[in-house]
Design an enzyme around this catalytic site. Structure first.
Site, PDB file in Angstrom:
ATOM      1  N   LYS A  84       1.386  -1.648  -0.281  1.00 54.97           N
ATOM      2  CA  LYS A  84       0.083  -0.099  -0.495  1.00 54.97           C
ATOM      3  C   LYS A  84       0.581   1.716  -0.367  1.00 54.97           C
ATOM      4  O   LYS A  84       2.475   1.349   0.782  1.00 54.97           O
ATOM      5  CB  LYS A  84      -0.526  -0.300   1.228  1.00 54.97           C
ATOM      6  CG  LYS A  84      -1.336   1.332   1.154  1.00 54.97           C
ATOM      7  CD  LYS A  84      -2.815   0.927   2.192  1.00 54.97           C
ATOM      8  CE  LYS A  84      -4.107   1.755   2.549  1.00 54.97           C
ATOM      9  NZ  LYS A  84      -4.636   1.710   4.440  1.00 54.97           N
ATOM     10  N   SER A 158      -8.965   2.074   3.070  1.00 54.85           N
ATOM     11  CA  SER A 158      -8.799   2.518   2.679  1.00 54.85           C
ATOM     12  C   SER A 158      -7.353   1.322   2.098  1.00 54.85           C
ATOM     13  O   SER A 158      -6.767   2.034   1.892  1.00 54.85           O
ATOM     14  CB  SER A 158      -7.314   3.630   3.610  1.00 54.85           C
ATOM     15  OG  SER A 158      -6.802   3.098   4.577  1.00 54.85           O
ATOM     16  N   SER A 182      -9.163  -0.808   7.573  1.00 49.33           N
ATOM     17  CA  SER A 182      -9.226  -0.802   6.582  1.00 49.33           C
ATOM     18  C   SER A 182      -8.036  -2.063   6.492  1.00 49.33           C
ATOM     19  O   SER A 182      -8.552  -2.312   4.377  1.00 49.33           O
ATOM     20  CB  SER A 182      -7.808   0.455   6.610  1.00 49.33           C
ATOM     21  OG  SER A 182      -8.385   1.038   6.455  1.00 49.33           O
TER      22      SER A 182
END
Length: 476
Positions: A84, A158, A182
C-alpha cells in the site's frame, strides 16, 4: 507451467503455491512477474495501483531466478507482491493517496525491507484514499478504485487498491494497513482474508507508531494459509518501534495447519456506538449467522454475547484526527488536498494535546472492561461491515458530515479493535443475491492471532473460499 493448466490458474494459485513452484523449478520468477505486470495492465481500469515498477520488478525477478538456480531458498523468493502507498519503498514517493510532488524515499520502510529479505518482488504500490481516512478508495489524485467482483461497486478501503489487486490475481497477496478496519473492510468486500494483527506485530517503521497506535499493518490474501505466510514474513520489530508484543510461539502458518480445538464463540450483532444511526443489512446478518451455524456444526459452542463497548468512540476520534493532522504536515502542498482532509486536520489540531493524552489513557481501562468477555468465550464472531459494497464513487461531492454518515452506516463494526490494538481477521461470509461479497470478522484477545488463524482455516476447509473467482473482463 507446472501442474497449472492455464495462466489464469497460475495467477490464482496463491502465495504459498507460487513460492513452492519457484522452489521446485516448475516456474521462474520472470514468468510470474511478467504475468503480474500483464494482469496489472489488462485490468488497469480497476485502478488498483498508484505506482507500477516494471523495470525494478524485472531486475528483481532476474536476480531471484539466479538465486533459485544456485540452490538458495527464502520464504517468498521470486514471488510478486504489492504494498500500500503508505509504506516507504526506496526510490519511490509515499503519497498516501494525496496529490503533490512528493520526494522519493531514500530507504525502505521495515515492511519493504522484510519483504525483500524474504525474496519477494515488489511490483508496485497500491491505491488508498487520502491519508487512509475513508473505507472507499477514491480520490482526486488517482480516481476511483473499483471492485473486481463488480466494477460498479467499491472494493472498500482504505487498503482498497491492495484488495483489488489480490482479488483480480494481479498479485497473489498484498500488504495493507488497518486503522479503523482498513484491511478487514476491503477483505470483506473483495472476498479475501485480511488480518489485522496485534498492534506492533508488524513494524510501522520509519514511524515508531501509526495514527497514535490505531493503525496496524496486515496481509491480504485469498486463503488463510497465504495470509499467515505473509504475516510470518512481516512479523518483527525495528529497534525504534513503540510497540513490540511478545513473539509468537510458533509460525502463524503452523496455526493455519492445525485444528483449533473446541472453542466457545460469541456471536455479536450489536453495532458499537457510532453517532449516525445504522443497522445491519439483511444479507450481512444472514450470512454471518449462517457462518455461526457452520461453526456449531464444526463442534464449537456459539452463544449470543456482546462486548461492553459503551462510549469507546470518544477515545477513537482524537487519535484518528490527530493522526490526520500529523500526516497533512508531510504533504508538499496542502492546497491540493480534499476539503474534508483539511477539515479533519483542523479538528485534529483542536483535539491534540490534553484531549489526545486523555483518550490514550483510557485504552487500558477500556481493555479491561471489554476484555471481560474473554472470561466467557475464546473468540468473537461479528460482521466486518454493516452493508455490502457500496457503489463506486460514493464519496464524490459529499460534505464532511455526509461523508462521515456514509462511512459510519457502511462500516461501524471494525474500529473498536484498533482502539484496543488486539488481533482480528476478516474472512469471506458469502455473497448477496446480487453476487457482492460480504465478510465476517473473528476478533480475539490480546496477542492471540494463532487461535483466530486456526479457526479461520478450519472454516475455510468447509467454505472453500478460494474456489470462487470474480468474472473479470479486461480494462475499460
Amino acid at each position: 507451467m507446472s501442474s497449472y493448466s492455464t495462466q489464469e490458474d497460475l495467477a490464482f494459485a496463491g502465495l504459498g503455491a507460487q513460492a513452492a513452484l519457484l522452489a521446485r523449478g516448475d516456474v521462474t520468477s520472470r514468468e510470474l512477474v511478467e504475468q503480474a505486470l500483464a494482469r496489472i495492465d489488462a485490468y488497469s481500469g480497476l485502478r488498483a495501483f498508484r505506482l507500477v515498477l516494471p523495470e525494478a520488478a524485472r531486475a528483481s525477478a532476474a536476480q531471484a531466478d539466479r538465486r533459485l538456480a544456485a540452490g538458495e531458498r527464502a520464504p517468498l523468493l521470486g514471488v510478486p507482491v504489492a504494498i500500500k502507498d503508505d509504506m516507504d519503498l526506496a526510490g519511490c514517493a509515499t503519497a498516501f493517496g494525496c496529490a503533490g510532488d512528493f520526494e522519493p524515499k531514500p530507504d525502505d520502510g521495515e515492511v519493504a525491507r522484510r519483504l525483500k529479505a524474504a525474496g519477494a518482488v515488489v511490483v508496485g504500490k497500491t491505491n488508498t484514499p487520502e491519508i487512509g481516512q475513508w473505507p472507499f478508495t477514491e480520490g482526486a489524485a488517482f480516481g476511483i478504485t473499483r471492485n473486481p467482483w463488480n466494477r460498479a461497486h467499491s472494493p472498500g478501503g482504505s487498503s482498497g487498491g491492495s484488495a483489488a489487486a489480490v482479488a483480480a490475481a494481479m498479485v497473489p497477496a498484498a500488504v495493507g494497513s488497518d486503522g479503523a478496519g482498513s484491511v478487514r473492510i476491503p477483505a470483506a468486500w473483495c472476498h479475501l482474508v485480511g488480518i489485522k494483527p496485534q498492534r506492533g506485530r508488524i513494524s510501522t517503521w520509519p514511524d515508531p507508531e501509526a495514527f497514535n497506535g490505531l493503525t496496524c499493518i496486515g496481509p491480504l490474501a485469498r486463503s488463510v494459509e497465504d495470509a499467515a505466510l505473509l504475516l510470518d514474513v512481516l512479523t518483527g520489530n525495528h529497534p525504534g518501534d513503540l510497540h513490540a508484543p511478545p513473539p509468537p510461539g510458533a509460525p502463524f502458518v503452523a496455526a493455519a495447519r492445525r485444528a483449533p480445538g473446541r472453542l466457545r464463540i460469541a456471536l455479536s450483532r450489536r453495532i458499537p456506538f457510532s453517532g449516525p444511526p445504522t443497522r445491519l443489512h439483511a444479507s450481512v446478518r444472514s450470512q454471518v449467522e449462517r457462518l455461526a451455524g457452520v461453526l456449531t456444526e464444526l463442534g464449537h459452542e456459539v452463544i449470543d454475547a456482546e462486548p461492553a463497548y459503551r462510549l469507546i468512540g470518544l477515545t477513537f476520534v482524537p487519535r484518528a484526527q490527530a493522526g490526520v493532522r500529523d500526516w497533512v504536515a508531510r504533504v508538499p502542498d496542502a492546497d491540493l488536498l480534499d476539503d474534508r482532509t483539511r477539515a479533519n486536520a483542523r479538528i485534529g489540531r483542536l483535539l491534540s494535546g490534553r484531549i489526545l493524552r486523555a483518550a490514550r489513557a483510557l485504552e487500558r481501562p477500556l481493555a479491561r472492561r471489554i476484555g471481560r468477555i474473554f472470561d466467557r468465550v475464546d473468540v468473537i464472531l461479528a460482521p466486518t461491515t454493516a452493508k455490502p459494497p457500496p457503489p463506486a464513487g460514493s464519496l464524490e461531492g459529499l460534505t464532511n458530515w455526509a461523508t462521515d454518515k456514509l462511512t459510519v452506516r457502511a462500516c461501524p463494526m471494525a474500529w473498536p479493535w484498533n482502539v484496543l490494538g488486539w488481533p482480528a481477521i476478516s474472512v469471506p461470509a458469502g455473497f448477496t443475491a446480487d453476487g457482492l461479497p460480504v465478510g465476517a470478522q473473528l476478533m480475539g484477545r490480546e496477542n492471540d492471532e494463532e487461535t483466530l488463524i486456526s479457526l479461520a482455516a478450519q472454516l475455510e476447509g468447509i467454505e472453500r473460499w478460494t474456489a470462487h473467482r470474480p468474472a473479470l473482463a479486461p480494462a475499460g
